[in-house]
Design an enzyme around this catalytic site. Structure first.
Site, short mmCIF file in Angstrom:
data_model
loop_
_atom_site.label_atom_id
_atom_site.label_comp_id
_atom_site.label_asym_id
_atom_site.label_seq_id
_atom_site.Cartn_x
_atom_site.Cartn_y
_atom_site.Cartn_z
CG HIS A 29 46.13 30.45 21.17
ND1 HIS A 29 45.67 31.08 19.77
CD2 HIS A 29 45.04 29.92 21.67
CE1 HIS A 29 44.43 30.33 19.73
NE2 HIS A 29 44.04 29.93 20.88
CG HIS B 216 40.64 29.88 21.87
ND1 HIS B 216 41.42 29.15 21.12
CD2 HIS B 216 39.84 29.50 22.67
CE1 HIS B 216 41.20 28.00 21.71
NE2 HIS B 216 40.14 28.04 22.50
CB CYS C 203 44.58 33.82 17.85
SG CYS C 203 46.21 33.85 18.12
#
Length: 194
Positions: A30, A42, A154
């Site tokens: 991530h 994010h 992401c």
């Protein structure tokens, strides 16, 4: 940074850094932008799931939960278990119990080819931190479109914040190392005998 690991300590972080944390036994990472004061901006699909197919298979293959259950939210972030899109979280919630890694920019081609996993570095150069932070702040207010593991994830968000570049390809299924890593892991899971 080395060929095998981009792991860093928290005290090495600088505003504008593109950071990431591996999830689910290194299946995927991530990504986000560290903005300072222990906060990360994010892009997430929500409910703690940064990847997935959007089907019931997600519950079986990639069950994921936020770092804090909704009945015990983070004291800094609150309950983010249902949020999606571009969000701001504390570093602990972003890491979700994982280690901290720094994404590398402007690496030489030999190092880029030597990296064993996609989604850890790029040949592209980073813009100055003030531009990176401006883009992250703008996208926090205005969004980055609909999350899609293959087309808008992401890592794409963080690379855009760092470079202002979006890679659009009609011949591949994804534009980032994140998508390639996901496909590799998924094909291994799908083809593994039980």
């Amino acid at each position: 940074m080395g060929v095998l690991s981009n792991k860093i300590d928290r005290d090495e972080l600088k505003p504008g850094d593109h950071i990431y944390s591996w999830r689910h036994a290194y299946i995927y990472a991530h990504h986000g932008i560290y903005v300072g004061d222990g906060k990360v901006v994010h892009f997430t699909r929500g409910a703690g799931q940064e990847i997935g197919t959007g089907t019931v298979l997600d519950r079986i293959i990639f069950s994921s939960s936020p770092s804090h259950p909704s009945d015990s939210p983070c004291p800094r972030c609150g309950d983010q278990s249902r949020q999606d899109g571009v969000i701001s979280s504390c570093l602990d919630c972003f890491l979700s119990g994982g280690n901290l890694y720094l994404f590398e920019y402007g690496v030489n081609p030999a190092l880029f080819l030597a990296k064993t996993r996609g989604g850890t570095c790029t040949l592209a150069s980073s813009d100055l931190p003030e531009y990176v932070l401006h883009r992250a702040s703008f996208l926090l207010q205005n969004g980055f479109g609909v999350y899609n593991i293959f087309k808008n994830n992401c890592e794409d968000f963080a690379i855009y914040c760092k470079t202002g570049l979006l890679v659009i390809s009609t011949i591949s299924i994804g534009r980032s190392g994140q998508a390639a890593s996901y496909l590799s892991a998924f094909s291994t899971i799908a083809s593994s005998p039980c």
